[in-house]
Scaffold this motif. Structure first.
Motif, PDB file in Angstrom:
ATOM      1  N   ALA A 256     -64.487  23.216 -59.635  1.00 59.58           N
ATOM      2  CA  ALA A 256     -64.793  22.053 -58.806  1.00 59.58           C
ATOM      3  C   ALA A 256     -65.492  22.468 -57.512  1.00 59.58           C
ATOM      4  CB  ALA A 256     -63.503  21.297 -58.492  1.00 59.58           C
ATOM      5  N   ARG A 257     -65.021  23.529 -56.898  1.00 54.41           N
ATOM      6  CA  ARG A 257     -65.628  23.985 -55.644  1.00 54.41           C
ATOM      7  C   ARG A 257     -67.029  24.559 -55.886  1.00 54.41           C
ATOM      8  NH1 ARG A 257     -62.463  22.890 -51.721  1.00 54.41           N
ATOM      9  NH2 ARG A 257     -60.238  22.610 -52.122  1.00 54.41           N
ATOM     10  N   SER A 258     -67.253  25.126 -57.059  1.00 56.18           N
ATOM     11  CA  SER A 258     -68.604  25.605 -57.396  1.00 56.18           C
ATOM     12  C   SER A 258     -69.562  24.427 -57.571  1.00 56.18           C
ATOM     13  CB  SER A 258     -68.555  26.447 -58.676  1.00 56.18           C
ATOM     14  OG  SER A 258     -67.759  27.598 -58.494  1.00 56.18           O
ATOM     15  N   HIS A 259     -69.082  23.370 -58.238  1.00 60.46           N
ATOM     16  CA  HIS A 259     -69.903  22.149 -58.351  1.00 60.46           C
ATOM     17  C   HIS A 259     -70.227  21.602 -56.961  1.00 60.46           C
ATOM     18  CE1 HIS A 259     -70.103  21.524 -62.637  1.00 60.46           C
ATOM     19  NE2 HIS A 259     -68.783  21.491 -62.792  1.00 60.46           N
ATOM     20  N   LEU A 260     -69.215  21.556 -56.099  1.00 59.74           N
ATOM     21  CA  LEU A 260     -69.395  20.998 -54.761  1.00 59.74           C
ATOM     22  C   LEU A 260     -70.386  21.833 -53.948  1.00 59.74           C
ATOM     23  CD1 LEU A 260     -68.424  18.713 -52.911  1.00 59.74           C
ATOM     24  CD2 LEU A 260     -66.602  20.240 -52.121  1.00 59.74           C
ATOM     25  N   ALA A 268     -67.829  17.557 -59.113  1.00 61.53           N
ATOM     26  CA  ALA A 268     -66.713  18.068 -58.316  1.00 61.53           C
ATOM     27  C   ALA A 268     -65.583  17.050 -58.287  1.00 61.53           C
ATOM     28  CB  ALA A 268     -67.188  18.380 -56.894  1.00 61.53           C
ATOM     29  N   THR A 271     -63.848  16.912 -61.669  1.00 63.91           N
ATOM     30  CA  THR A 271     -63.010  18.084 -61.953  1.00 63.91           C
ATOM     31  C   THR A 271     -61.760  18.088 -61.092  1.00 63.91           C
ATOM     32  OG1 THR A 271     -65.029  19.313 -62.498  1.00 63.91           O
ATOM     33  CG2 THR A 271     -63.029  20.593 -62.219  1.00 63.91           C
ATOM     34  N   SER A 292     -64.680  16.451 -51.335  1.00 64.46           N
ATOM     35  CA  SER A 292     -65.808  15.977 -52.141  1.00 64.46           C
ATOM     36  C   SER A 292     -66.268  14.606 -51.685  1.00 64.46           C
ATOM     37  CB  SER A 292     -65.403  15.937 -53.621  1.00 64.46           C
ATOM     38  OG  SER A 292     -64.974  17.211 -54.064  1.00 64.46           O
TER      39      SER A 292
END
Length: 451
Positions: A256-260, A268, A271, A292
């Motif tokens: 999630a933090r990688s998406h964000l 994010a 997830t 997010s």
């Protein structure tokens, strides 16, 4: 509970139920159940140790320590010894902790645990030479005992010998080529100033490839790529980790933090939402959702997520801090102030709630209220950052004489406080007083010439 309602629950059942009540914080019920278990089986060291633990939790320290010492003396196992050592360290009674470690060592003379624990206690006391000797003894008893090797490497770094630290992990890898912890430790050393990103990534990737089912190497890879702002690579690593270790909470958080970080806010949120459904009793997914939503410019949803986090964990300070900052950004200072007062109620002996209150009032230019809050914080626990804020508030209120008196009193009590001197120098610069700024920075340089 059905087992407890039976006519004659076993000592094991009573101890299990006691542990459950202990986890929920119901110390009274836990104590009753452990006491019943001990009555049924007086020789069961586990139940006796658990009973002593409840006594410790209920601030009956001296009696509980006496119980633990008695159990440790009579039991061949080491559970009571470990609890006794931990309890003494929490009380900062290092002599008693060392005595308990000596007793543990008699039970395990050929194992490294006691030497490693003794080394840690000596580190806390500032006896670095004594600590090193004990860590070395632990490694002599078990050449792949990672905890002691890691501590020795930290001492090498303290002595400015990074190569010696690296050699320790290289030696461990000669014995255990797949050791993920050693590979990651080497990667951390390569990440120090002077190292190269390619070397770090090679070591972390090697740890992942040699241990594909282990969580730590994959998380380390994602974390490093996020830190170095290679968001595309971080997302690829996170997706690979999710495929290898599906539905693992730590991996989902990293994904999630990688998406964000990569700008895909919707993914994010999705997830973090999945993670929240998996961990309904954890505030962390809600904080991730809030982060997010802030990026998505949906502050109302972010506020609700933070409030949900605080329903789950009412005393969780990171959520309270984020909520105050968000409420201020939303133009809701009264709501932020209510949150700060809640922190004050929950942590009556701590300064943090009053610092939050002072920050809120200062942002509203309520100088008198801000001053009162900061002074309350200083009464709880004096700190440089709060002294700096109080000094700023006094000057902003036009009370320069009071601000100067505060600065003089603080420096008299804390003559080595370089951070406060730096604050005074910057304040003088901001007020177009270069001579005053220079005087403060000269004071600072005498204390810390390499600043």
């Amino acid at each position: 509970l059905p087992l407890l309602d039976s006519e004659a629950p076993s000592a094991e059942t009573l101890a299990l139920a006691g542990s459950a009540y202990l986890e929920t914080g119901d110390l009274e019920q836990a104590e009753k159940l452990f006491a019943r278990a001990v009555k049924l089986d007086p020789k069961d060291a586990r139940s006796r140790t658990a009973l002593a633990l409840t006594h410790l939790s209920r601030d009956n320290g001296d009696a509980a320590l006496g119980q633990l010492e008695s159990i440790a003396d009579s039991d061949a196992g080491i559970s009571a010894d470990m609890v006794l050592i931990t309890a003494n360290l929490q009380r900062k009674d290092f002599d008693a902790a060392l005595k308990a470690i000596d007793h543990l060592e008699k039970k395990q003379p050929d194992k490294p645990l006691a030497s490693n624990l003794r080394g840690r206690v000596l580190l806390m006391r500032g006896d670095f030479d004594g600590a090193r000797k004990n860590f070395e003894k632990a490694v002599s008893l078990d050449p792949v005992y990672f905890a002691a090797i890691e501590s020795l490497a930290a001492l090498d770094l303290r002595d400015k010998k990074p190569e010696a630290a690296r050699q320790r992990f290289d030696k461990l890898l000669e014995r255990e080529p797949k050791n993920a912890r050693a590979l990651l430790a080497l990667a951390q050393l390569r990440a120090l100033p002077g190292g190269h990103k390619d070397e770090v990534l090679a070591l972390v990737n090697k740890a992942v490839n040699l241990n594909p089912a282990e969580l730590a190497p994959r998380l380390a890879l994602i974390k490093y790529q996020l830190e170095t702002k290679d968001y595309k690579a971080a997302l690829a690593a996170a997706l690979a980790a999710d495929a290898a270790l599906p539905n693992t909470p730590q991996v989902l958080d990293a994904l999630a933090r990688s998406h964000l970080a990569g700008g895909d806010v919707n993914q994010a949120i999705s997830t973090f939402g999945k993670l929240a459904s998996m961990q309904p009793k954890s505030p962390l997914p809600q904080i991730g959702l809030a982060d997010s939503y802030v990026v998505a410019k949906n502050n109302d949803a972010a506020e609700q997520s933070l409030k949900r986090a605080l329903v789950i964990a009412p005393r969780y300070l990171p959520a309270q801090q984020k909520l105050i900052a968000l409420q201020m950004a939303m133009g809701k200072p009264d709501a932020a102030l209510a949150t700060a007062r809640q922190v004050q109620t929950q942590r009556a002996d701590a300064p943090v709630g009053f610092v939050y209150q002072g920050d809120i009032e200062a942002s509203r230019k309520n100088w008198k209220a801000a001053e009162a809050a900061y002074r309350s914080a200083q009464q709880k626990s004096p700190a440089t950052d709060v002294a700096s804020k109080l000094h700023t508030v006094l000057r902003a209120a036009g009370r320069r004489a009071d601000a100067d008196a505060l600065a003089a009193a603080w420096l008299k009590q804390h003559p080595q406080d370089t951070l406060f001197l730096f604050h005074l120098g910057n304040t003088a610069l901001a007020e177009s007083d270069p001579a005053g700024a220079e005087a403060r920075f000269q004071q600072l340089m005498k204390l810390k010439p390499v600043n």
